[in-house]
Design an enzyme around this catalytic site. Structure first.
Site, mmCIF file in Angstrom:
data_model
loop_
_atom_site.group_PDB
_atom_site.id
_atom_site.type_symbol
_atom_site.label_atom_id
_atom_site.label_comp_id
_atom_site.label_asym_id
_atom_site.label_seq_id
_atom_site.Cartn_x
_atom_site.Cartn_y
_atom_site.Cartn_z
ATOM 1 N N ALA A 1 -43.786 14.400 3.957
ATOM 2 C CA ALA A 1 -44.993 14.370 4.771
ATOM 3 C C ALA A 1 -44.792 15.153 6.068
ATOM 4 C CB ALA A 1 -45.371 12.928 5.061
ATOM 5 N N HIS B 1 -37.913 -0.853 -3.395
ATOM 6 C CA HIS B 1 -37.961 0.565 -3.681
ATOM 7 C C HIS B 1 -38.924 1.333 -2.781
ATOM 8 C CE1 HIS B 1 -37.795 4.168 -5.960
ATOM 9 N NE2 HIS B 1 -39.026 4.093 -6.371
ATOM 10 N N GLY C 1 -39.555 14.487 6.380
ATOM 11 C CA GLY C 1 -39.554 14.278 4.934
ATOM 12 C C GLY C 1 -40.701 15.080 4.343
ATOM 13 N N LEU D 1 -44.901 11.032 -3.789
ATOM 14 C CA LEU D 1 -44.653 12.432 -3.448
ATOM 15 C C LEU D 1 -45.989 13.127 -3.260
ATOM 16 C CD1 LEU D 1 -41.785 13.209 -5.990
ATOM 17 C CD2 LEU D 1 -41.614 12.432 -3.637
ATOM 18 N N ARG E 1 -43.953 -2.202 -13.602
ATOM 19 C CA ARG E 1 -42.794 -2.504 -12.765
ATOM 20 C C ARG E 1 -42.736 -3.941 -12.277
ATOM 21 N NH1 ARG E 1 -42.402 2.899 -8.856
ATOM 22 N NH2 ARG E 1 -41.766 4.283 -10.522
ATOM 23 N N ARG F 1 -47.775 0.827 -5.953
ATOM 24 C CA ARG F 1 -47.833 2.275 -6.075
ATOM 25 C C ARG F 1 -47.498 2.660 -7.511
ATOM 26 N NH1 ARG F 1 -44.136 6.449 -6.087
ATOM 27 N NH2 ARG F 1 -42.405 5.023 -5.745
ATOM 28 N N GLY G 1 -40.339 13.108 12.093
ATOM 29 C CA GLY G 1 -39.964 12.971 10.683
ATOM 30 C C GLY G 1 -40.168 14.289 9.963
ATOM 31 N N SER H 1 -33.782 5.835 -13.656
ATOM 32 C CA SER H 1 -35.163 6.194 -13.978
ATOM 33 C C SER H 1 -35.793 5.181 -14.919
ATOM 34 C CB SER H 1 -35.214 7.561 -14.626
ATOM 35 O OG SER H 1 -36.483 7.739 -15.203
HETATM 36 C C1 LIG Z 1 -34.728 6.446 -5.275
HETATM 37 C C2 LIG Z 1 -36.170 6.775 -5.073
HETATM 38 C C3 LIG Z 1 -36.868 7.482 -6.047
HETATM 39 C C4 LIG Z 1 -38.204 7.800 -5.859
HETATM 40 N N1 LIG Z 1 -38.838 8.496 -6.837
HETATM 41 C C5 LIG Z 1 -40.132 8.842 -6.657
HETATM 42 C C6 LIG Z 1 -40.796 9.602 -7.649
HETATM 43 O O1 LIG Z 1 -40.242 9.940 -8.689
HETATM 44 N N2 LIG Z 1 -42.077 9.944 -7.434
HETATM 45 C C7 LIG Z 1 -42.744 9.585 -6.294
HETATM 46 O O2 LIG Z 1 -43.893 9.959 -6.144
HETATM 47 N N3 LIG Z 1 -42.112 8.873 -5.326
HETATM 48 C C8 LIG Z 1 -40.840 8.484 -5.480
HETATM 49 N N4 LIG Z 1 -40.209 7.752 -4.506
HETATM 50 C C9 LIG Z 1 -40.892 7.463 -3.253
HETATM 51 C C10 LIG Z 1 -40.893 8.679 -2.318
HETATM 52 O O3 LIG Z 1 -39.684 9.363 -2.426
HETATM 53 C C11 LIG Z 1 -41.078 8.351 -0.863
HETATM 54 O O4 LIG Z 1 -42.072 7.449 -0.707
HETATM 55 C C12 LIG Z 1 -41.473 9.567 -0.055
HETATM 56 O O5 LIG Z 1 -40.556 10.591 -0.263
HETATM 57 C C13 LIG Z 1 -41.584 9.279 1.420
HETATM 58 O O6 LIG Z 1 -41.736 10.495 2.135
HETATM 59 P P1 LIG Z 1 -42.017 10.518 3.681
HETATM 60 O O7 LIG Z 1 -42.127 11.927 4.067
HETATM 61 O O8 LIG Z 1 -43.162 9.662 3.990
HETATM 62 O O9 LIG Z 1 -40.782 9.822 4.373
HETATM 63 P P2 LIG Z 1 -39.210 10.136 4.342
HETATM 64 O O10 LIG Z 1 -38.860 11.125 3.339
HETATM 65 O O11 LIG Z 1 -38.547 8.825 4.322
HETATM 66 O O12 LIG Z 1 -38.942 10.834 5.723
HETATM 67 C C14 LIG Z 1 -38.860 10.134 6.921
HETATM 68 C C15 LIG Z 1 -38.492 11.103 7.996
HETATM 69 O O13 LIG Z 1 -38.664 10.497 9.237
HETATM 70 C C16 LIG Z 1 -37.491 10.599 10.008
HETATM 71 N N5 LIG Z 1 -37.441 9.412 10.841
HETATM 72 C C17 LIG Z 1 -37.503 8.121 10.469
HETATM 73 N N6 LIG Z 1 -37.451 7.331 11.542
HETATM 74 C C18 LIG Z 1 -37.357 8.115 12.611
HETATM 75 C C19 LIG Z 1 -37.265 7.888 14.014
HETATM 76 N N7 LIG Z 1 -37.252 6.673 14.523
HETATM 77 N N8 LIG Z 1 -37.153 8.967 14.825
HETATM 78 C C20 LIG Z 1 -37.152 10.228 14.316
HETATM 79 N N9 LIG Z 1 -37.250 10.485 13.023
HETATM 80 C C21 LIG Z 1 -37.351 9.447 12.177
HETATM 81 C C22 LIG Z 1 -36.383 10.723 9.036
HETATM 82 O O14 LIG Z 1 -35.296 11.360 9.624
HETATM 83 C C23 LIG Z 1 -37.045 11.570 7.959
HETATM 84 O O15 LIG Z 1 -36.993 12.914 8.309
HETATM 85 C C24 LIG Z 1 -38.867 7.410 -4.687
HETATM 86 C C25 LIG Z 1 -38.188 6.682 -3.727
HETATM 87 C C26 LIG Z 1 -36.855 6.338 -3.913
HETATM 88 C C27 LIG Z 1 -36.165 5.495 -2.918
#
Ligand SMILES: Cc1cc2nc3c(=O)[nH]c(=O)nc-3n(C[C@H](O)[C@H](O)[C@H](O)COP(=O)(O)OP(=O)(O)OC[C@H]3O[C@@H](n4cnc5c(N)ncnc54)[C@H](O)[C@@H]3O)c2cc1C
Ligand code: HEM
Ligand code: HEM
Ligand code: SF4
Ligand code: F3S
Ligand code: FES
Lengths: 254, 636, 232
Positions: free
Chosen positions: B44, B401, B42, B441, B330, B435, B40, B284
């Site tokens: 994190a 969400h 993202g 983030l 929420r 949350r 992943g 938003s």
């Molecule tokens: C519309 C929206 C708005 C938001 N706004 C906010 C905000 O304003 N403030 C806030 O704090 N949070 C917000 N959030 C929540 C926040 O964006 C997410 O919780 C956070 O970005 C998750 O990050 P992550 O790195 O954990 O996962 P993700 O960003 O989901 O990354 C997952 C990664 O894992 C990879 N992956 C997944 N499964 C596999 C697999 N089987 N094999 C290989 N790779 C895989 C994907 O390709 C990706 O690279 C929002 C969420 C949404 C949906």
């Protein structure tokens, strides 16, 4: 609101099995497409239809479906992301088309973007360009306080304008020269407008431009198509700034 | 099995520092001999991969997407919290800690949340240094806004694209490490399984999504940062590729899954407009600052909203919650919207929407002010719905969400499988039962930039750095199993499409395991899920072959996992007979129909262990609170 | 002392090579070269036009202007060499760009439609440039390298008295106008001059400049055709 009209469409979609295969347009007809659908939802409907008749669905990239991940994109009747300004394909809705329309849907074409399958292209060359210098060399840990370095609101806003690029590649697809200048200029511009980017600005401009050239993108001749096709409205003003950055670096850079 | 959270002893404020000090370190000269697999990219994953590489580890990072920059994190709009107190409005690390733990309805660990609040400030510094263009004041200082009902202004933002800019910041650091040769980036790879050898995580099996090849990757540690499982509901605000596969397969290999029933429902999304709908778009929350929520008083009133006179409108939130009005949290806003629609008072063609009306705000502040504040949101709304909120009330409806649940991890972010670390939305650690806005983030980046770099050494220092051999039986058998399940999917030659099953599952979960839950509904769902699953394996259709780019196959794999995972969610919801955080357990309400938490019996983390075909085993990690007093929420 | 000097010489030599390579070997560098050579050519064109306006004052004025120019001696030769260089550089880089850019798109689109950025001028740069080249070559052979017994005014007069020649000029000059309609704006963008405050001015200014320059040049062949008193 949400007037649910429906339209009938003829689609000519580029089908290509893989990067080595030859591709061609295939024709499909779709009936009763709701005008509230997004373009990608229309493709979903096509794919469900194809699956139920045992045909291979059309491969297309997509993820966020809200115009921010930069994954989607195809050329619709000659225009990357279709006819609406500052709208990515996932944000384009079918109400902008008329019943009876024929839509020719092709992948983004450029030597530096190989077709993976159907409408899916390989844009990893963009990553390679960023790897050549689209960053500030700072390790996690030692950063000074966020407010230690005041940045004028105007510069921050302009940097944000440049940084809004979603890396979709429509600029390349639209450019008659398949140049990646708008994409590159976004990153160079963002980091030139912010003091954090200054220590490395010369190498950044030189290296990113060189990498872009080596990857087989074309040369910009100021056609302005990129700006017109860009779903984020990135301005070619940033290309001008990239040119300035390059000039300074080329003349005074080590 | 006893789940040891490994919370360091000592005073809350000093735990993290002391823990870092007492953790074992890896000799710098040896770091490059340790190979770490990060799944992943993202917020994190990218931040972790970049930082671990900066430290000198040999990092291999994989993602489903064609580039790390596409991860779902890119879509976050609102902002990121930090306890900087730049506004001098009385914020502090302790206040952020308190707000976050209270926001989670006291279902998270004090020590974790406190650490998160402490690290929040370093995150902002780090992102600024990377060149993230945060909004600024005229004087050049960082700007803040208040977000999600917080009493202080502590949210940092970059227009409505905070997630994008933060992710691009992490992506830039990652790109730098790729260039330096410290990170091997492997895009378009989907993790299919975890390889466990002698009780430790030693690698993963992935599918190369372009060639279809099944690959084994060995490493001394595996870091999962694969995001949340909101797409179990089919319609959600999550990106289309978000999935539970990686986490779920790790669960099947023995990792405990914690709090799977904790799902956040966001009240202001653009409503569903047809069954072809593929995902929901978030608007938003800030809109509720000026918009008034209402529904027609009469059930089944199908007049256009402009023609419904003032006296026939029910401003139900203002009525019910006079002091908070439209700004209730929420979950309360979401639940009430659903309630109104269930009573047949919903707006629009589907009846699944409520109005969010700006008429009064426009009258009060003038068109210009409202356009300045919400212009881009209105545009976005108009793009999708072809209706302009300046003239016609907006229609909104709640949508799935965020998922607070995830793989169970200890204070080091290590799961109960040694060597398997879990970061970001994929773990369960910091948000409890709900949350707070702008904290996901923060958590993703805290995990990646600051926590894992300090804690992974403690594990690796105790491992040999000999190369991991992927030729062993455990790798080969895991690979064969993965291959086998792909073959099974490819053999499906029925009549229904994979999406069709996904939709059915999503609807079931939304109806019975969404905002409000009841034992009967949950039991119904529990009975139905295996039936859907059975029909999936009987009657689904998967086209194409395994040796090519095949999106139908990808989707089928993910849906197959959702079909199993959903059952786990429902089990968890069923056992938690209290209302807490995001959801109402209908059996547990006050006389005024407000959520009733049960601290006596449910102050624990539920962590589920896979038992094959049998019902999963529930472990309870008790939560104790020494620094905060458990209060109940009231918005009347 | 000596050693140091050699070293600095060598270093600056190497640096120069590097800079040259940066300009000739990269897309953005080549853009600067195109813009600068284009600007040089455009300036020549304006000067040439100004000189040619002496035609309006009659044959005498025109001839004495021409003689005056010839009287400058070596200065003219230097200017001619520089001009030739500009032409050569502009043409060779223009051609290189054209070829490279054709290669950058491996397969063609089935449907071509502008997203709204291109102009007739920008679309046709290479082709209008080629037409300009043809015009210039013809022009040089008939005016510059031609052996003419009488004064230059007589030569020009007899040239433009011929319908095909005048038409040829008019068409060529239209190409000049088309080329400049994009080129005069493009120079600024290539050199990095672009600002919301004056971008529109530059854009409209380029169009105006192109129309004025090409239009004024066209006046001569048109007068030559239609007016009996031309350069008499
Ligand atoms: C519309 C929206 C708005 C938001 N706004 C906010 C905000 O304003 N403030 C806030 O704090 N949070 C917000 N959030 C929540 C926040 O964006 C997410 O919780 C956070 O970005 C998750 O990050 P992550 O790195 O954990 O996962 P993700 O960003 O989901 O990354 C997952 C990664 O894992 C990879 N992956 C997944 N499964 C596999 C697999 N089987 N094999 C290989 N790779 C895989 C994907 O390709 C990706 O690279 C929002 C969420 C949404 C949906
Ligand atoms: C008097 C003659 C000419 C003048 C005044 C002139 C002027 C210009 C100018 C100002 C530009 C814009 C440069 C820029 O992009 O910044 C340009 C571009 C160009 N010219 Fe010319 N030009 C002339 C002749 C030619 C000739 C003979 C050719 C030959 C083929 C040519 C081919 C091109 C091409 C292809 C471009 C586009 C390249 C680019 O914009 O980067 N031009 N010209
Ligand atoms: C249509 C009106 C024009 C007229 C009447 C005209 C006239 C002349 C004259 C009288 C000369 C001088 C010849 C000599 O003494 O050697 C000349 C030279 C020249 N002209 Fe023109 N010209 C015209 C248009 C153009 C255009 C449009 C171009 C370029 C695109 C051009 C390019 C040149 C060049 C390059 C020379 C040679 C200059 C030198 O080497 O000294 N002319 N022209
Ligand atoms: S500049 Fe615009 S068109 Fe180009 S990649 Fe970025 S967002 Fe897409
Ligand atoms: S369209 Fe192409 S030519 Fe330049 S201005 Fe844009 S990159
Ligand atoms: S799908 Fe993300 S930008 Fe279109």
């Amino acid at each position: 609101m949400m007037s649910s009209g429906t339209i009938n469409l003829t689609l000519k979609v580029w089908r290509q099995d893989n990067s080595r295969a030859r591709g061609a347009l295939s024709t499909y007809t779709l009936r009763n497409i709701s005008t509230d659908m997004s373009f990608l939802e229309m493709l979903d409907v096509l794919n469900e239809q194809l699956l139920l008749t045992g045909e291979e669905p059309v491969a297309f990239d997509h993820d966020c479906r809200e115009g921010i991940c930069g994954m989607c994109g195809a050329v619709v009747n000659g225009q990357p992301h279709g006819p609406e300004r500052e709208t990515s394909l996932c944000q384009l809705h079918m109400r902008h088309f008329k019943s009876g329309d024929t839509l020719v849907i092709e992948p983004f074409r450029a030597r530096a973007f190989k077709v993976v399958k159907d409408l899916v292209v390989d844009r990893s060359s963009f990553d390679t360009i960023i790897q050549a210098g689209g960053y500030v060399s700072v390790n996690a840990g030692g950063a000074p306080d966020g407010n230690a370095l005041p940045i004028s609101q105007q510069n921050a806003e302009q940097a944000m304008d440049a940084a809004a690029c979603i890396g979709c590649g429509a600029c390349v697809a639209a450019c008659p020269n398949a140049a990646a200048m708008l994409f590159v200029s976004g990153k160079v511009s963002q980091l030139a407008l912010l003091p954090q980017g200054h220590p490395e600005r010369k190498e950044r401009a030189l290296n990113m431009v060189k990498t872009m050239d080596d990857l087989g993108f074309g040369n910009c001749t100021n056609e302005r198509e990129c700006e017109a096709a860009c779903p984020k409205g990135i301005s070619i003003r940033h290309i001008a700034r990239l040119n300035r950055e390059f000039l300074k670096a080329a003349v005074t850079g080590e | 099995m006893i789940l040891d959270a490994k919370i360091p002893a000592g005073n809350l404020a000093e735990k993290w520092e002391r823990h870092c000090f007492s953790s074992k370190l890896v000799n710098p000269a040896n770091k490059r001999k340790y190979k770490i697999i990060v799944v992943g990219s993202g917020l994190a994953g990218a931040s972790a991969a970049a930082t671990l590489a900066e430290l000198g580890y040999n990092v291999h990072c994989l993602t489903i997407h064609d580039s790390p920059r596409r991860a779902h994190s890119i879509a976050a709009q609102g902002g990121i919290n930090a306890a900087k107190n730049y506004q001098n409005d009385g914020d502090s690390v302790f206040r952020l800690f308190y707000d976050t733990i209270k926001g989670g309805d006291f279902r998270s660990r004090e020590a974790n949340v406190y650490r998160l609040a402490q690290l929040s400030n370093n995150i902002i510094d780090q992102c600024v240094a990377q060149g993230v263009p945060f909004a600024r004041e005229y004087g050049g200082q960082l700007a803040n806004r208040s977000f999600g009902g917080a009493q202080v202004s502590r949210t940092f933002y970059a227009r409505g694209q905070t997630g994008q800019q933060l992710l691009l910041g992490a992506y830039s650091s990652l790109s730098r490490q790729v260039k330096l040769g410290k990170v091997t980036m492997m895009p378009r790879r989907e993790m299919l399984d975890l390889v466990v050898e002698e009780g430790r995580a030693r690698g993963i099996v992935v599918r190369n999504l372009i060639s279809g090849e099944i690959e084994c990757h060995g490493g001394h540690a595996v870091v999962l940062a694969t995001g949340g499982y909101g797409n179990a509901f089919y319609l959600s605000t999550n990106a289309m590729a978000s999935n539970v596969t990686a986490a779920f397969r790790a669960y099947k290999r023995g990792a405990c899954f914690a709090n799977p029933c904790y799902v956040q429902i966001h009240p202001t999304c653009i409503p569903v407009h047809g069954d072809y709908q593929s995902k929901l778009t978030l608007m938003s929350e800030s809109l509720r600052n000026d918009g008034r929520v209402w529904v027609p008083k009469k059930t089944g009133d199908s007049r256009p909203p402009e023609q419904i006179p003032e006296s026939e409108r029910d401003y139900y939130l203002e009525q019910k919650y006079p002091s908070f009005g439209n700004l209730v949290p929420r979950d309360v806003a979401s639940r009430n919207a659903k309630e109104q629609c269930d009573q047949g008072k919903g707006a629009g063609e589907t009846g699944l929407a409520v109005y969010l009306d700006f008429t009064e705000a426009i009258k009060r502040d003038g068109e210009a002010t409202i356009i300045r504040k919400y212009g881009n949101l209105f545009q976005m709304y108009e793009k999708i719905t072809a209706s302009n909120p300046m003239h016609t009330p907006m229609m909104i409806y709640p949508a799935v969400h965020y998922t607070m649940g995830g793989l169970w991890v200890d204070y080091n972010l290590m799961s109960n499988i040694p060597g398997l670390f879990v970061l970001g939305e994929a773990n369960f650690s910091d948000h409890g039962a709900n949350r707070l806005g702008a904290s996901a983030l923060m958590q993703g980046l805290a995990d990646g930039y600051f926590v894992i770099p300090s804690t992974i050494g403690g594990y690796l220092a105790g491992c040999s750095h000999d190369d991991v051999d992927t030729g062993t039986d455990s790798f080969q058998s895991t690979r064969q199993e993965a291959d086998g399940s792909l073959k099974k999917l490819l053999g499906l030659n029925g009549k229904r499409t994979v999406d069709d099953f996904h939709k059915e599952l999503g609807k079931l979960l939304w109806d019975h395991c969404g905002m409000a839950r009841h034992k009967d509904g949950l039991e119904q769902a529990l009975a139905r899920i295996p039936e859907i699953r059975g029909e999936f394996w009987d009657n689904a259709y998967v086209s194409g072959s395994g040796t090519e780019f095949n999106q139908t196959l990808e989707k089928a794999g993910r849906v197959a996992d959702f079909l199993e995972f959903a059952e786990l969610m429902v089990h968890d919801a069923l056992q938690r007979q209290e209302s807490c955080g995001c959801h109402l357990r209908e059996e547990s309400q006050t006389k005024e129909h407000e959520a009733l938490r049960d601290d006596e019996n449910y102050s624990y983390v539920s962590a589920w262990q896979y038992q094959g075909d049998a019902k999963p085993l529930l472990h309870k990690e008790p939560l104790s609170f020494e620094n905060v007093e458990l209060t109940s929420r009231s918005y009347k | 002392m000596m050693v140091v000097r050699i070293n600095t010489c060598e270093m600056s030599g190497r640096m120069c090579m590097k800079v040259v390579r940066r300009f000739c070997g990269t897309s953005v560098g080549r853009k600067y070269i195109m813009a600068l050579s284009g600007a040089g050519l455009a300036i020549f064109l304006v000067v040439h036009l100004l000189g040619n306006t002496s035609i309006f004052f009659g044959a005498q004025a025109f001839n004495s202007y021409a003689e005056h120019m010839h009287g400058l001696g070596p200065l003219v030769s230097v200017a001619e060499v520089v001009l030739l260089l500009f032409f050569l550089v502009h043409i060779s880089f223009g051609a290189t760009l054209f070829i490279r850019n054709s290669l950058a798109r491996s397969s063609r689109y089935e449907v071509n439609r502008s997203s709204g950025g291109r102009t007739p001028g920008s679309r046709t740069m290479f082709y209008s440039g080629l037409m300009v080249l043809v015009l210039v070559i013809f022009h040089l052979f008939t005016v510059h390298f031609a052996n003419h017994p009488g004064p230059i005014s007589a030569l020009i007069r007899s040239e433009f008295a011929s319908l095909p020649v005048s038409l040829f000029y008019i068409v060529g000059l239209a190409a000049v106008g088309l080329h400049l309609s994009h080129g005069l704006w493009s120079i600024w963008q290539s050199l990095g001059v672009n600002h919301p405050l004056y971008d529109l001015t530059l854009d409209r200014g380029a169009l105006l400049g192109a129309v004025v320059i090409a239009g004024l040049f066209m006046v001569f062949p048109i007068l030559g055709l239609l007016w009996d008193g031309f350069l008499r």
